[in-house]
Design a protein around this motif. Structure first.
Motif, PDB file in Angstrom:
ATOM      1  N   SER A   1     -46.436  83.264 100.243  1.00 52.31           N
ATOM      2  CA  SER A   1     -47.791  83.175  99.699  1.00 52.31           C
ATOM      3  C   SER A   1     -48.774  83.709 100.740  1.00 52.31           C
ATOM      4  N   LEU A   2     -50.026  83.856 100.346  1.00 57.30           N
ATOM      5  CA  LEU A   2     -51.022  84.337 101.324  1.00 57.30           C
ATOM      6  C   LEU A   2     -51.182  83.357 102.475  1.00 57.30           C
ATOM      7  N   ASP A   3     -50.946  82.073 102.220  1.00 52.22           N
ATOM      8  CA  ASP A   3     -51.030  81.101 103.316  1.00 52.22           C
ATOM      9  C   ASP A   3     -49.655  80.856 103.953  1.00 52.22           C
ATOM     10  N   GLY A   4     -48.788  81.834 103.856  1.00 57.44           N
ATOM     11  CA  GLY A   4     -47.585  81.861 104.698  1.00 57.44           C
ATOM     12  C   GLY A   4     -46.446  80.949 104.289  1.00 57.44           C
ATOM     13  N   ARG A   5     -46.447  80.462 103.052  1.00 55.70           N
ATOM     14  CA  ARG A   5     -45.367  79.558 102.633  1.00 55.70           C
ATOM     15  C   ARG A   5     -44.269  80.321 101.898  1.00 55.70           C
ATOM     16  N   ILE A   6     -43.023  80.136 102.370  1.00 56.01           N
ATOM     17  CA  ILE A   6     -41.887  80.747 101.668  1.00 56.01           C
ATOM     18  C   ILE A   6     -41.169  79.700 100.815  1.00 56.01           C
ATOM     19  N   ALA A   7     -41.359  78.433 101.148  1.00 61.06           N
ATOM     20  CA  ALA A   7     -40.737  77.356 100.370  1.00 61.06           C
ATOM     21  C   ALA A   7     -41.625  76.118 100.451  1.00 61.06           C
ATOM     22  N   LEU A   8     -41.675  75.379  99.345  1.00 60.92           N
ATOM     23  CA  LEU A   8     -42.418  74.114  99.306  1.00 60.92           C
ATOM     24  C   LEU A   8     -41.448  73.007  98.941  1.00 60.92           C
ATOM     25  N   PHE A   9     -41.743  71.802  99.422  1.00 59.29           N
ATOM     26  CA  PHE A   9     -40.893  70.681  99.033  1.00 59.29           C
ATOM     27  C   PHE A   9     -41.175  70.355  97.578  1.00 59.29           C
ATOM     28  N   ASP A  10     -40.126  70.381  96.771  1.00 60.23           N
ATOM     29  CA  ASP A  10     -40.251  70.117  95.340  1.00 60.23           C
ATOM     30  C   ASP A  10     -39.838  68.657  95.097  1.00 60.23           C
TER      31      ASP A  10
ATOM     32  N   HIS B   1     -39.570  66.925  92.465  1.00 59.07           N
ATOM     33  CA  HIS B   1     -38.672  66.745  91.335  1.00 59.07           C
ATOM     34  C   HIS B   1     -37.217  67.028  91.749  1.00 59.07           C
ATOM     35  N   MET B   2     -37.026  68.123  92.488  1.00 60.03           N
ATOM     36  CA  MET B   2     -35.679  68.500  92.929  1.00 60.03           C
ATOM     37  C   MET B   2     -35.223  67.705  94.138  1.00 60.03           C
ATOM     38  N   GLY B   3     -36.209  67.210  94.912  1.00 63.10           N
ATOM     39  CA  GLY B   3     -35.883  66.549  96.173  1.00 63.10           C
ATOM     40  C   GLY B   3     -35.405  67.540  97.222  1.00 63.10           C
ATOM     41  N   GLU B   4     -35.832  68.794  97.112  1.00 66.51           N
ATOM     42  CA  GLU B   4     -35.384  69.865  98.018  1.00 66.51           C
ATOM     43  C   GLU B   4     -36.537  70.839  98.242  1.00 66.51           C
ATOM     44  N   TYR B   5     -36.387  71.653  99.291  1.00 66.30           N
ATOM     45  CA  TYR B   5     -37.315  72.781  99.454  1.00 66.30           C
ATOM     46  C   TYR B   5     -36.866  73.903  98.521  1.00 66.30           C
ATOM     47  N   ALA B   6     -37.809  74.603  97.953  1.00 66.65           N
ATOM     48  CA  ALA B   6     -37.454  75.707  97.046  1.00 66.65           C
ATOM     49  C   ALA B   6     -38.552  76.754  97.085  1.00 66.65           C
ATOM     50  N   VAL B   7     -38.166  77.976  96.706  1.00 68.81           N
ATOM     51  CA  VAL B   7     -39.165  79.053  96.606  1.00 68.81           C
ATOM     52  C   VAL B   7     -40.112  78.688  95.458  1.00 68.81           C
ATOM     53  N   PRO B   8     -41.427  78.634  95.715  1.00 70.98           N
ATOM     54  CA  PRO B   8     -42.357  78.196  94.670  1.00 70.98           C
ATOM     55  C   PRO B   8     -42.392  79.148  93.477  1.00 70.98           C
ATOM     56  N   LYS B   9     -42.349  78.551  92.279  1.00 68.15           N
ATOM     57  CA  LYS B   9     -42.366  79.365  91.043  1.00 68.15           C
ATOM     58  C   LYS B   9     -43.632  80.215  90.957  1.00 68.15           C
ATOM     59  N   ALA B  10     -44.710  79.747  91.571  1.00 66.85           N
ATOM     60  CA  ALA B  10     -45.982  80.478  91.485  1.00 66.85           C
ATOM     61  C   ALA B  10     -45.925  81.836  92.189  1.00 66.85           C
ATOM     62  N   ILE B  11     -44.939  82.030  93.069  1.00 59.24           N
ATOM     63  CA  ILE B  11     -44.866  83.338  93.755  1.00 59.24           C
ATOM     64  C   ILE B  11     -43.612  84.138  93.377  1.00 59.24           C
TER      65      ILE B  11
ATOM     66  N   ILE C   1     -52.622  81.449  96.991  1.00 56.34           N
ATOM     67  CA  ILE C   1     -52.686  80.425  98.041  1.00 56.34           C
ATOM     68  C   ILE C   1     -52.049  79.159  97.466  1.00 56.34           C
ATOM     69  N   LEU C   2     -51.057  78.632  98.181  1.00 63.18           N
ATOM     70  CA  LEU C   2     -50.294  77.509  97.628  1.00 63.18           C
ATOM     71  C   LEU C   2     -50.727  76.155  98.182  1.00 63.18           C
ATOM     72  N   GLY C   3     -51.103  76.127  99.463  1.00 66.83           N
ATOM     73  CA  GLY C   3     -51.381  74.841 100.096  1.00 66.83           C
ATOM     74  C   GLY C   3     -50.115  74.002 100.182  1.00 66.83           C
ATOM     75  N   GLY C   4     -50.267  72.708 100.436  1.00 69.47           N
ATOM     76  CA  GLY C   4     -49.096  71.815 100.546  1.00 69.47           C
ATOM     77  C   GLY C   4     -48.752  71.586 102.003  1.00 69.47           C
TER      78      GLY C   4
ATOM     79  N   HIS D   1     -41.960  75.543 104.351  1.00 64.92           N
ATOM     80  CA  HIS D   1     -41.353  76.412 105.358  1.00 64.92           C
ATOM     81  C   HIS D   1     -42.120  77.725 105.373  1.00 64.92           C
ATOM     82  N   SER D   2     -42.215  78.291 106.578  1.00 58.11           N
ATOM     83  CA  SER D   2     -42.712  79.667 106.685  1.00 58.11           C
ATOM     84  C   SER D   2     -41.519  80.528 107.113  1.00 58.11           C
ATOM     85  N   VAL D   3     -41.737  81.804 107.390  1.00 63.41           N
ATOM     86  CA  VAL D   3     -40.596  82.648 107.773  1.00 63.41           C
ATOM     87  C   VAL D   3     -39.975  82.191 109.089  1.00 63.41           C
TER      88      VAL D   3
END
Ligand code: NAP
Length: 268
Positions: A43-52, A54-64, A226-229, A233-235
């Motif tokens: 994302s523009l704010d540098g996020r490659i994964a957000l803690f989901d 629902h899944m209880g895991e980090y995942a690539v955000p659907k918004a990107i 921009i995802l926030g949160g 994770h970033s790169v």
């Protein structure tokens, strides 16, 4: 169409399909070397994964995540002799929490990539290297990889039972004397005869390779969101001496509001 913003030239527009395939990454390694490249969507704010939650895991955000970036992911995979990933990915795959990232060119949309591999004299599918210290790799998650060589790189510990289980399943386990370092990974890839390696894991594997200057190129998609949160994770999440990057290519994808960038890691 994509607009090429850097380098500026006469052919400022190109089709998405084929845009990355033309780089011929499988032919970049010097004799006795391997060419290692990484790829992320951020994302523009540098996020490659957000803690989901629902899944209880980090995942690539659907918004990107989006099909146009996925097309280029596939083109990068198409140019690799081997894909370099993490045990975490297989743990998620085993419980249905990961997208199947590994087959290259499956589905009609990507059939041209399969044909391209054939024409280039590459194997139908790249082999797979999994990085893991825990060796907690669920065997059912490896079942889809029967058509390729699968390697696990791990550090030497007392894990004989786990190693035997993997070996019995046809996996080759290679142990480093100390921690698995970038140098260890690179030297093993060279010994195994690979010329191009596509790193698709997250920030830990990226860090492992970067601290040892073992990466050649980074492909980065920056999605205009921009995802926030707070849990993300970033790169790269660990300490690192600032690493200068050299821009090679920059494309604007108006259709999906994102930029595709190709960088060289300097001092590689
Ligand atoms: N947006 C994107 O483009 C993108 C790309 C890649 C990943 N991601 C996301 O980023 C998140 C993290 O991905 P990830 O877990 O694959 O990444 P990671 O943080 O690179 O890897 C984690 C796992 O890999 C193994 N590992 C890493 N470095 C190692 C080393 N030096 N020696 C031995 N084992 C090592 C460990 O396995 P063991 O625990 O088994 O020891 C560790 O748990 C995920 O949510 C993923 O979806 C996003």
């Amino acid at each position: 169409m994509l607009q090429q913003l850097y380098p500026l030239g006469q052919n400022a527009e190109c089709k998405l399909e084929g845009c990355y395939l033309k780089f011929n990454l499988h032919q970049q390694a010097a004799k006795g070397e391997v060419f290692i490249y990484a790829n992320y969507i951020s994302s523009l704010d540098g996020r490659i994964a957000l803690f989901d939650e629902h899944m209880g895991e980090y995942a690539v955000p659907k918004a990107i995540a989006n099909p146009r970036d996925w097309r280029l992911y596939q083109e990068l995979a198409g140019q690799s002799d081997v894909m370099l990933t993490s045990a975490r990915y297989f743990r998620q795959l085993a419980v249905g929490k990961a997208q199947d990232l590994l087959p290259v060119g499956s589905g009609e949309k990507f059939a041209d990539i399969e044909l391209w591999r054939q024409a280039q004299g590459l194997k139908a599918q790249p082999d797979v290297v999994i990085l893991s210290d825990s060796l907690d790799i669920p065997l059912p998650a490896l079942e889809g990889l029967n058509d390729r060589n699968v390697f696990v790189f791990t550090s030497k510990q007392l894990k004989r039972e786990k190693i035997e289980k993997l070996t019995d399943a046809g996996v080759t386990v290679l142990e480093s004397d100390g921690p698995v370092t970038g140098q260890f990974i690179k030297s093993q890839l060279i010994q195994l005869g690979f010329k191009s390696a596509y790193m698709i894991a997250g920030p830990k594997v990226h860090h492992t390779l970067l601290v040892d200057d073992c990466l050649d190129e980074l492909f980065l998609t920056s999605h205009f969101t921009i995802l926030g949160g707070k849990n993300f994770h970033s790169v790269l999440d660990d300490e690192l001496k600032a690493k200068p990057m050299q821009l090679q290519m920059l494309y604007l994808d108006n259709e999906s509001q994102q930029m595709f960038m190709r960088f060289t890691y300097k001092d590689c």
